[in-house]
Design an enzyme around this catalytic site. Structure first.
Site, mmCIF file in Angstrom:
data_model
loop_
_atom_site.group_PDB
_atom_site.id
_atom_site.type_symbol
_atom_site.label_atom_id
_atom_site.label_comp_id
_atom_site.label_asym_id
_atom_site.label_seq_id
_atom_site.Cartn_x
_atom_site.Cartn_y
_atom_site.Cartn_z
ATOM 1 C CG ASP A 1 -16.617 17.736 -11.647
ATOM 2 O OD1 ASP A 1 -17.210 18.893 -11.961
ATOM 3 O OD2 ASP A 1 -17.053 16.363 -11.642
ATOM 4 C CD GLU B 1 -18.529 20.770 -9.329
ATOM 5 O OE1 GLU B 1 -19.630 22.068 -10.144
ATOM 6 O OE2 GLU B 1 -18.105 20.174 -9.180
#
Length: 629
Positions: A321, A350
């Site tokens: 994340d 990400e």
């Protein structure tokens, strides 16, 4: 003081932090160089309020240690930390088990908890990352619907049930995943998180970590007994593995649930979090804090944690994340150590932050900085080109946007430098995670309902199908949001992180309603898995094998030429996003067999509609055709 802690004098490189159990003794070790005193508090059961206290001794490198003689199998413990005259009880950041809501850590004897045959259970055959087909799902969403036919609703064990069906006889659950043909299940956060009371239940996506090395208890049948979540989590993993499906964990090392009273900040005050030049905590995560991965003992914690999950739980991949909040050196070390344990482990994340970070941008894992690291990134350029913006009315290639062929081509080649005009961030196609929707933002069906209200339901279904067809045929790593294959809806909720089961749960009745699309996606997955030329993990091979063909506006056509013995020698893939039919002149006058048309995908050849073509092919509106020779 923080700079002093970065010196060799305080850098511990042992692999024994936490509570290391044997039947004869347990050794506790905790890195906390700056506090005055640490005491181990030992609890007989999860419900005990009073524990036995045992003082620790401070040794070299700032590591406190206690060797406690006796058998403390699956007992509970915490640390009592004295700092600046104030005493606080806290969990061990390295604890591998806990009671409900992480109140107490646990001395874990894994051998006494493991499911039958855990150590030797079969796992999926190793594959390259470009051969992976990743399916993202939340533990509760998968099974919680009333008509799922799954007994252990909302729990880890829901993934281990076979022969589950809706009242109408539609296959659900684990059998659905096996039938669909995906290779990897990406589980949204399954470590212990703080936003759900494990004793009362509730709903959250779980991007708010508390204890990083313990499974979440709200997905277990009993959250109080720390052995249950471990056994049931492993039972789920074993069931997926034994059915040929690998497991990816969604991990959130970029921030913690809170700073105040976090185990990290109690044990080493101020060390684990980033701060600005004025000493204020920075908020690059958008969640109140950001963890300082560039500090040596923070990096060690992250790497140790990944190695633990990969070894003890046999996890096959990790999705990071807000990975741009991690420095490049940390991600390099994560990938290096993980690949030693399992050379085929997948690392992706990400390439952005959730706010302004105090980590220098040159050190952040952004698009481009991943080159050659064996770390893959979400390709949001491809996502936006296909569908437009995430939550608004802008249209992309499949739903009415014009002139996006060049952007689609950049995604089709896996984000590599294919030519001066067709290039993006990737060095190798495997560095690009190709997706069109995920848990964040509107799911695909809801996006098309919002951006294309004047289109018919059938046209929106075709847009959904075309979008996934692009993802499942291009070079790189395909990633689909669970339920997209049956036109999942969240009733237009674009941020459903705490919206409960009625919004988030997979409504399995939609599978019967959209069975033709389900079969189409299943067919695409089967075709992709059968053709090595569709899963190249080398930029040179892509450039050599893929040639774009002339095609009308708002369409993309290309030919793949394969030297692999198992493959078709040539494939032509055509995506038509126009509202009308187009014609494509074929590269030669030989007969081409149709593997995919507007009705179906079948690697042996379609049974409906046009079955063969010579010289040219007609492609109906909003559809994908695949031809072979």
């Amino acid at each position: 003081m923080e700079n002093v802690l970065e010196s060799i004098e305080f850098t511990y490189d042992g692999n024994d932090l936490g509570a290391v159990y044997t039947p004869q003794y347990t050794i506790f070790k905790v890195w906390a160089p700056t506090v005055e005193k640490i005491t181990v508090v030992l609890y007989e059961t999860f419900s005990d309020d009073l524990g036995q206290r045992h003082s620790m001794t401070k040794g070299q490198k700032g590591v406190w240690e206690l060797n406690l003689q006796g058998d403390f199998k699956n007992k509970y413990y915490n640390y009592l930390v004295l700092n600046n005259g104030v005493e606080k009880e806290t969990q061990d950041i390295y604890t591998k088990g806990c009671s409900a809501n992480g109140k107490k850590g646990m001395i874990v004897d894994f051998s006494s908890i493991n499911p039958v045959n855990w150590e030797n259970h079969l796992r999926a055959l190793p594959i390259n990352r470009t051969q992976a087909i990743i399916y993202e799902i939340h533990i509760r969403d998968f099974s919680v619907w009333a008509d799922s036919g799954i007994k252990n609703k909302g729990q880890y064990l829901g993934f281990a049930e076979k022969d589950t069906k809706t009242p109408e006889g539609i296959v659900t659950g684990l059998d659905h995943l096996i039938d669909l043909g995906i290779t990897h299940v990406h589980l949204m956060p399954v470590y212990d998180f703080a936003s759900v009371d494990e004793t009362a239940g509730g709903y959250n996506w779980g991007y708010d970590p508390y204890l990083y090395n313990v499974p979440e208890g709200s997905y277990a049948s009993n959250s109080n007994d720390g052995t249950v979540r471990i056994r049931e989590f492993k039972t789920m993993i074993q069931a997926l593995h034994e059915n040929g499906i690998s497991v990816v964990m969604d991990v959130v090392y970029n921030h913690s649930f809170a700073i105040d009273n976090s185990p990290m900040d109690i044990l080493v005050p101020g060390y684990y979090y980033r701060r600005d030049e004025n000493g204020n905590y920075t908020n690059g995560s958008g969640c109140g804090n950001e963890i300082a991965s560039e500090k040596l003992m923070v990096r060690k914690f992250i790497v140790d944690s990944i190695m633990f999950w990969a070894r003890e739980y046999k996890i096959d991949g990790f999705r990071f994340d807000l990975m741009a909040l991690h420095d490049i050196d940390t991600m390099k070390e994560v990938a290096r150590q993980a690949k030693i344990i399992n050379p085929n482990i997948i690392i992706y994340g990400e390439p952005w932050t959730g706010g302004e970070s105090s980590l220098d941008q040159s050190k952040q894992v952004r698009k481009g900085s991943q080159r050659g690291l064996q770390v893959s990134l979400f390709n949001d350029d491809m996502r936006n080109a296909i569908k437009g913006d995430n939550d608004g009315n802008w249209a992309g290639f499949v739903n009415g946007g014009g002139g996006l062929q060049a952007e689609i081509k950049k995604g089709i080649v896996g984000g590599i430098r294919y030519s001066n005009e067709i290039c993006n961030f990737a060095q190798e196609p495997g560095e690009s995670i190709n997706y069109v929707s995920s848990h964040d933002n509107l799911c695909l069906y809801d996006k098309f309902e919002k951006s294309n209200p004047s289109n018919t339901p059938l046209e929106r279904e075709k847009m959904n199908r075309l979008a996934l067809a692009i993802i499942l045929t291009c070079q790189g790593v395909p990633f689909i949001q669970g339920g997209t294959e049956i036109l999942r809806t969240k009733q237009g909720n674009h941020n459903s992180y705490n919206s409960g089961d009625a919004v988030n749960g997979i409504d399995w009745s939609r599978k019967a309603e959209y069975m033709e699309t389900y079969e189409y996606i299943k067919g695409l997955i089967s075709l992709r898995k059968s053709q090595k030329v569709m899963t190249l993990d080398n930029d040179y091979e892509v450039i050599k094998s893929l040639v774009f063909l002339e095609s009308p506006y708002n369409s993309v056509a290309y030919q793949l030429t394969s030297n692999f013995k198992e493959d078709f020698s040539k494939l032509i893939i055509i995506h038509n996003s126009n509202n009308g039919e187009i014609k494509i002149v074929l590269p030669d006058s030989n007969e081409w067999k149709v593997l995919a048309n507007e009705y179906e995908v079948d690697k042996t050849g379609v049974s409906k509609g046009t079955k063969t073509c010579i010289n040219e092919v007609s492609i109906p509106s909003i559809s994908t055709y695949i031809l072979c020779r």
